[in-house]
Design an enzyme around this catalytic site. Structure first.
Site, short mmCIF file in Angstrom:
data_model
loop_
_atom_site.label_atom_id
_atom_site.label_comp_id
_atom_site.label_asym_id
_atom_site.label_seq_id
_atom_site.Cartn_x
_atom_site.Cartn_y
_atom_site.Cartn_z
N ARG A 106 0.83 -1.21 0.00
CA ARG A 106 0.00 0.00 0.00
C ARG A 106 0.85 1.24 0.00
O ARG A 106 2.07 1.17 0.05
CB ARG A 106 -0.89 -0.02 1.23
CG ARG A 106 -0.11 -0.33 2.54
CD ARG A 106 -0.74 0.11 3.78
NE ARG A 106 -0.72 1.55 3.85
CZ ARG A 106 0.34 2.29 4.19
NH1 ARG A 106 1.51 1.71 4.48
NH2 ARG A 106 0.26 3.59 4.24
N ALA A 124 0.92 5.30 -1.82
CA ALA A 124 1.01 5.73 -3.22
C ALA A 124 2.35 5.43 -3.92
O ALA A 124 2.37 4.71 -4.93
CB ALA A 124 0.65 7.21 -3.33
N ASP A 150 -2.13 10.84 -1.87
CA ASP A 150 -2.36 9.77 -2.83
C ASP A 150 -2.59 10.31 -4.23
O ASP A 150 -2.33 9.63 -5.22
CB ASP A 150 -3.55 8.91 -2.38
CG ASP A 150 -3.16 8.11 -1.15
OD1 ASP A 150 -3.16 8.69 -0.05
OD2 ASP A 150 -2.81 6.93 -1.31
N LYS A 169 -5.41 9.95 3.07
CA LYS A 169 -6.20 9.11 3.95
C LYS A 169 -7.32 9.88 4.64
O LYS A 169 -7.09 11.00 5.13
CB LYS A 169 -5.28 8.47 5.00
CG LYS A 169 -5.95 7.50 5.95
CD LYS A 169 -6.72 6.40 5.25
CE LYS A 169 -5.86 5.67 4.26
NZ LYS A 169 -6.62 4.88 3.27
C1 LIG Z 1 2.41 8.78 0.78
S1 LIG Z 1 1.68 7.29 0.39
C2 LIG Z 1 0.90 6.98 1.87
C3 LIG Z 1 -0.53 7.30 1.77
O1 LIG Z 1 -1.23 6.12 1.37
C4 LIG Z 1 -2.12 5.80 2.41
O2 LIG Z 1 -3.26 5.19 1.94
P1 LIG Z 1 -3.38 3.57 2.00
O3 LIG Z 1 -2.83 3.15 3.34
O4 LIG Z 1 -4.87 3.34 1.85
O5 LIG Z 1 -2.59 3.07 0.83
C5 LIG Z 1 -2.43 7.13 3.03
O6 LIG Z 1 -3.30 7.89 2.25
C6 LIG Z 1 -1.06 7.72 3.09
O7 LIG Z 1 -1.00 9.09 3.26
#
Ligand SMILES: CSC[C@H]1O[C@H](OP(=O)(O)O)[C@H](O)[C@@H]1O
Length: 380
Positions: A64, A66, A253, A264
């Site tokens: 996970r 971005a 993201d 998030k």
């Molecule tokens: C800078 S990438 C991290 C970013 O991604 C997370 O989302 P997810 O855990 O659903 O992939 C979150 O938005 C973070 O800020």
């Protein structure tokens, strides 16, 4: 208020966590991922042998964040190519695995374009597969370099905005080595401040419902030796009111052309709190997260996830009881609203820190100028 760890100034353990690696065992190339759904209790690796496995790993958030999604997507195209699967089908499935993080599609299309270009040039599918792999490896290296440059620029910005050091920084979700080819985005800035002896405390939002903060950011903060304290998302407001937050550092993201920031869910309320309490709200993201084809925040597709992530709690040792595989915390059949992200308008963002420069104030023009400095033309 007791800190979880006294500030040591020294990393206890290397914070470079092996989140993703390409391997070529005798039985054929594989993509090895650290399964982030098992952290912090277990460090378990997931071995992907084809694109469908990787698509599921992306959808379940085993991999996970971005920038890492872009890297994984690119390796996924290479994996399909070297194993003789249809590359275009694999690319489309990977790019569509999650809709909000633009980096995923950027990484996938970059590897797919490299494959197609080599195939057109040589007509050799093996060489084309190697070209896709080379593109993935370059993206991996470039992201590590971008992470280091963002950390440097972000630390300089903190010192400029908050002279005197002793920063108390609040962060949301997880933005460290677990989302990056290097040490991350926003967390990499906090890590740089810690190493410079400038971080007094990292406030870590638990980040419901999947608890990326509690499970992942606390895991990375503990490994680094920095002083950190976990809090429920609901408690953030009282910290601001108590004057305990000097800056907010978050990732992104997708950043629209006008500077709107998708991140998030829970990020937008923090931006409003930061504005009300005159606290800098700083977004840290590589230029690959800026999507010039998305004009504004209203144009960003926000991923809606399954309700059981809200109505149930899960953990590796938890016996399967609820329909989603966890322990119900709401009556069975309860409907839940579960957007994975929210969008912060540019006027609430103090600065966007990229590896190419800092955008502040955030305007479409300033953002475009910084992105134009990038050596790479992103292939969307
Ligand atoms: C800078 S990438 C991290 C970013 O991604 C997370 O989302 P997810 O855990 O659903 O992939 C979150 O938005 C973070 O800020």
């Amino acid at each position: 208020m007791a800190d979880q760890h006294a500030q040591s100034g020294e990393d206890k353990r290397p914070t470079e966590i092996p989140v993703i690696r390409w391997e070529e065992p005798p039985e054929g190339p594989v993509l090895v991922l650290l399964d982030q759904t098992r952290l912090p209790v277990e460090e378990v690796e997931l071995v992907c042998t084809d694109a469908p496995m990787l698509v599921e790993a992306i959808r379940s958030l085993a991999v996970r964040g971005a920038p890492l999604l872009g890297i994984a997507g690119a390796y996924g195209v290479a994996l399909a190519a070297v194993r003789g699967f249809d590359v275009d089908d694999a690319a489309d499935a990977l790019a569509g695995a999650r809709p909000t993080a633009v980096n995923l599609a950027v990484g996938v299309r970059r590897a797919q374009a490299a494959y197609r270009a080599e195939l057109a040039r040589s007509g050799d599918t093996d060489k084309a597969a190697e070209a896709a792999l080379a593109a993935a490896r370059k993206l991996h290296r470039d992201d590590a370099e971008a992470s280091a440059r963002m950390a440097e620029r972000g630390l300089a910005l903190l010192d400029e905005l908050l002279p005197g050091g002793g920063h108390r920084v609040l962060t949301h979700c997880n933005t460290g080595s677990l989302v990056s080819g290097g040490e991350g985005t926003a967390f990499a800035v906090a890590l740089a401040a810690h190493r410079a002896g400038q971080l007094r405390r990292l406030w870590v939002d638990e980040t419901r419902p999947l608890l990326q903060g509690a499970r992942l950011t606390a895991y990375e903060a503990a490994r680094s030796g920095m002083a950190y304290t976990l809090l429920t998302d609901n408690a953030a407001g009282s910290l601001f009111a108590a004057g305990e937050v000097d800056a907010v550092l978050i990732g992104a993201d997708r950043i629209a052309a006008d500077g709107s920031v998708a991140n998030k869910v829970g990020s937008y309320p923090l931006a409003v709190l930061a504005r009300y309490h005159h606290v800098p709200f700083i977004v840290v993201a590589p230029v690959t997260t800026v999507d010039r084809d998305t004009p504004d925040g209203a144009s960003i597709e926000v991923e809606q996830r399954a309700g059981f992530e809200v109505t149930e709690v899960t953990a590796p040792q938890v016996p399967v009881t609820g329909p989603g595989g966890g322990i119900p915390v709401a009556p069975l059949g309860t409907q839940a609203y579960n957007p994975a992200f929210d969008v912060t308008p540019p006027e609430l963002v103090t600065a966007i820190v990229t590896e190419e420069g800092v955008v502040s104030p955030v305007t479409a023009e300033a953002l475009a100028e910084v992105c134009a400095r990038s050596r790479e033309v992103t292939i969307g």
